[in-house]
Design a protein around this motif. Sequence first.
Motif, mmCIF file in Angstrom:
data_model
loop_
_atom_site.group_PDB
_atom_site.id
_atom_site.type_symbol
_atom_site.label_atom_id
_atom_site.label_comp_id
_atom_site.label_asym_id
_atom_site.label_seq_id
_atom_site.Cartn_x
_atom_site.Cartn_y
_atom_site.Cartn_z
ATOM 1 N N VAL A 1 0.861 -1.183 0.000
ATOM 2 C CA VAL A 1 0.000 0.000 0.000
ATOM 3 C C VAL A 1 0.899 1.236 0.000
ATOM 4 C CG1 VAL A 1 -1.843 1.239 1.190
ATOM 5 C CG2 VAL A 1 -1.812 -1.266 1.207
ATOM 6 N N LEU A 2 0.807 1.999 -1.089
ATOM 7 C CA LEU A 2 1.766 3.062 -1.391
ATOM 8 C C LEU A 2 1.018 4.378 -1.561
ATOM 9 C CD1 LEU A 2 4.698 3.748 -2.581
ATOM 10 C CD2 LEU A 2 3.713 3.219 -4.793
ATOM 11 N N ALA A 3 1.427 5.405 -0.841
ATOM 12 C CA ALA A 3 0.752 6.706 -0.951
ATOM 13 C C ALA A 3 1.569 7.672 -1.788
ATOM 14 C CB ALA A 3 0.517 7.304 0.435
ATOM 15 N N GLY A 4 0.870 8.499 -2.540
ATOM 16 C CA GLY A 4 1.499 9.597 -3.266
ATOM 17 C C GLY A 4 0.584 10.803 -3.195
ATOM 18 N N GLY A 5 0.915 11.847 -3.961
ATOM 19 C CA GLY A 5 0.107 13.060 -3.945
ATOM 20 C C GLY A 5 0.627 14.046 -2.913
ATOM 21 N N HIS A 6 0.060 15.231 -2.901
ATOM 22 C CA HIS A 6 0.613 16.294 -2.051
ATOM 23 C C HIS A 6 0.573 15.950 -0.565
ATOM 24 C CE1 HIS A 6 0.300 19.685 -5.275
ATOM 25 N NE2 HIS A 6 1.127 18.720 -5.599
ATOM 26 N N ALA A 7 -0.489 15.240 -0.137
ATOM 27 C CA ALA A 7 -0.575 14.923 1.284
ATOM 28 C C ALA A 7 0.523 13.945 1.705
ATOM 29 C CB ALA A 7 -1.956 14.364 1.627
ATOM 30 N N ALA A 8 1.108 13.223 0.733
ATOM 31 C CA ALA A 8 2.161 12.258 1.066
ATOM 32 C C ALA A 8 3.460 12.951 1.486
ATOM 33 C CB ALA A 8 2.419 11.336 -0.115
ATOM 34 N N PHE A 9 3.521 14.276 1.377
ATOM 35 C CA PHE A 9 4.700 14.996 1.874
ATOM 36 C C PHE A 9 4.728 15.008 3.410
ATOM 37 C CE2 PHE A 9 7.295 16.864 -1.527
ATOM 38 C CZ PHE A 9 6.539 16.543 -2.628
ATOM 39 N N ASN A 10 3.618 14.702 4.036
ATOM 40 C CA ASN A 10 3.635 14.319 5.452
ATOM 41 C C ASN A 10 2.681 13.153 5.644
ATOM 42 O OD1 ASN A 10 3.865 13.992 8.189
ATOM 43 N ND2 ASN A 10 2.351 15.593 8.664
ATOM 44 N N PRO A 11 3.146 11.932 5.377
ATOM 45 C CA PRO A 11 2.257 10.774 5.497
ATOM 46 C C PRO A 11 2.196 10.232 6.909
ATOM 47 C CG PRO A 11 4.364 10.065 4.638
ATOM 48 C CD PRO A 11 4.487 11.549 4.902
#
Lengths: 268, 640
Positions: free
Chosen positions: B146-156
């Motif tokens: 499970v891999l997050a990206g996008g702008h919110a991923a700059f603080n996951p």
Amino acid sequence: MVQRLRVRYAKRGRLRFTSHRDISRAIERAVRRAGIPVGFSAGFTPHPKISYAGAAPTGVASEAEYLEIGVVTACEPDRLRAELDSSLPTGLDVLDVVEASGGSLADRLQGSVWDVRLPGADPAEARDAAERFMAAERVEVERLTKKGPRRFDAREAVIMLTAEDPDGTAARTAREGTEETADRDPGPPCAILRMVVRHVTPAVRPDDVLTGLRLVAAFAPPSPPTVTRLAQGPLDARTGATADPLDLDRDTRGGEPGPAVRHVGDHK
Amino acid sequence: MSVESLFPLLEPLLPSVQKPIQYVGGELNSTVKDWDEATVRWALMYPDAYEVGLPNQGVQILYEILNELPETLAERTYAVWPDLEALMREHGVPQFTVDAHRPVRAFDVLGVSFSTELGYTNLLTALDLAGIPLVAADRGEDDPIVLAGGHAAFNPEPIADFLDAAVLGDGEQISIAISEVVREWKAEGRPGGRDELLMRLASTGGVYVPKFYDVEYHPDGRIKRVAPNRSGVPWRVQKHTVMDLDEWPYPKKPLVPLAETVHERFSVEIFRGCTRGCRFCQAGMITRPVRERSITTIGDMVEVGLKESGFNEVGLLSLSSADHSEIAEVAKGLADRYEGTNTGLSLPSTRVDAFNIDLANEFSRNGRRSGLTFAPEGGSERMRKVINKMVTEEDLIRTVTTAYSQGWRQVKLYFMCGLPTETDEDVLGIADLAKKVIKAGREATGSRDIRCTVSIGGFVPKPHTPFQWAAQCDHETVDNRLRKLRDALRSDKEYGKAIGYRYHDGQPSIVEGLLSRGDRRVGAVIRAVWEAGGRFDGWSEHFSFDRWMSGAERAFDGHPVDVAWYTTRERDEVEVLPWDHLDAGLDREWLWQDWQDAVTETEVEDCRWTPCYDCGVCPTMGTEIQIGPTGRKLLPLTVV
């Protein structure tokens, strides 16, 4: 506008879940992709000259939906049929295109033939319910509309209503016909209703008839129905059949024969 | 292992749900590849409703790029509405992709694109429906990464417990690189299992694997340090930057939905990054440097995209579209090319100056001049200095007056409330500004038929911005100021009727603030809220502030922190921030200095025209500003 073309199209399979608005957007985009020289209305926000007649409800499949396109350069109907069809997603399939001769297409769409499949329902019970429904004088049903619940008679608009087995024979008992289908997987029982309904206001839809069946015979299928409009057009009130509404346009151009249309029963 | 389509199970549920078409797939330009011929399989998720998720550029770009790889397949999945969720639970139908209706759990990677933190609860719903354990530590060999990206991923960090990995920045190249790592690992027979795969990803330096980092806390709740708990893992994880946008002209074949979605148009990014330096703007900070797409690539993409999609509107996207070095040529070239074809052109995100009205006039050459939008963001001159939005009142009134006198009837002005150092007077300044705009407009046009709409959003301090240290304004204060502003606008007899007012209440901003600047302890809040029924938190009809506050109370019980600690508390320079080990390229000292400049109302120039290297991105990331002009022209098309 140099020409108006009348189009018969189908909505099949999973695309039956499109709403009327979804379809009109898809058609407008397909018209652009196909490069069809559609006319536009004047004014601040020009709209393409495409008009729709009597769209089937969301969730209902159809072999007989109609629209009319106005074009600014003359188009050959068969070529337009092929180009529009290949620009539409599979499941929105263009079946027939004729040049409009005049008159109102919507006025010719007087009634519809519906096929209603009821998986898990007993064909004999369905037949019994259908007979009781047709024997009634009035069957008041209630439907939730945008303006709230509305009561109306669902019986009078129904010209014909029969129940069949999946193999096409009119149902007599639940198990009749098993010999013919012995080499196939008989699967769970399934009743098929076939109905011809006159277009009235408020519209009587197949689900209103199903509501009626529940009221007159406590007939309640165990799972949601799969509904398909097989045809719509001018009604022969005596025989309960519909004619091809585009025949009138064809006749004025020299009585060409109608195109071969897929058998109404074999949609995906 | 072949995978069956779930559609036969799903289909009987569809007649009972709202807008069933959103779940059936079959969009024009969508792709269904053979399952067994692919070795790396991605499920790409946008954790919101289909109508919001489908138009998302990031997902569409990755979907196309991954499907172009020979051994990789990518399908899409979106958040299902509660009506379908209930039926899926009742009938045992797991989370599915809309392309081939395959079960999400059967994929190798579940890539989730977070534009906003308010999608976190929807991630949990999708994992749960998919049958994937919510907590990464509980997952086994058969579960996807499970891999997050996008702008919110700059603080996951708030969702660190639920993620196996996260990537920062542009996804084009890193998603291909990840595919290659997964392909190799599978080809070798999955040596070392899941942990080895995560280790291989982490050791590239460009994939963050939260569980390879330990967080230690001070007794007062502050973070003491965040450090790798094994060797071979970088201390800081770097963001990814695509340097030549002309090499990545995606989407080439835009997805055309049957269902209605929020953006019914073909969108082309005309550049990435923004160096205007607005201090509240996380997007502008984390996407540096500016990289323009050339005028000719833009022209080609528009041509191909319109032909492939049949859309009748083109959006030229970026964070500040009028800043493209050849925007005037782009606008004129496209307006010439599509004249008479009923193709609309739109240019979102423009700054306040007269040049933009020329552009807007060009774009509306044949159409209606309905509304123009400007974003001064701050109501007073002082406030705009604090946020580094360099617009004077004179500029704004001149620009808007020009718009009115050239036939535009309606102007929309965007502002924020709750900015650092803000007072009631700063917000009431919005009313004065709006009245002056109407007054000047009436004088210039001699007509009373002009309107101005004031639209206000609540400010939320974001990581990797100069305001990352700031105290967020509490929602009572925000609501109070918005009420005073409303009264000031409504009570004005002369201008009140010409001014529209749109605002949201302050509570959702507090939750967004908690999730934006939260650390790993906030994960328990998200889970508690989700368990209490939290879904679709970006939708006001589903959002419940009380559910969040009671969830936080339960989750923070026994910890020295609470919601206020995360939101309305100002941080000092030395405090370890939860995202300090995630490198957006920005120099921390520069950010701190910019925060100090904000407080003293000192403005900073845009570095696009005056290169400086102060913010640190170009040197640390090995990147450069890429701008024109190229001097090339858009050629008219021969109409087919």
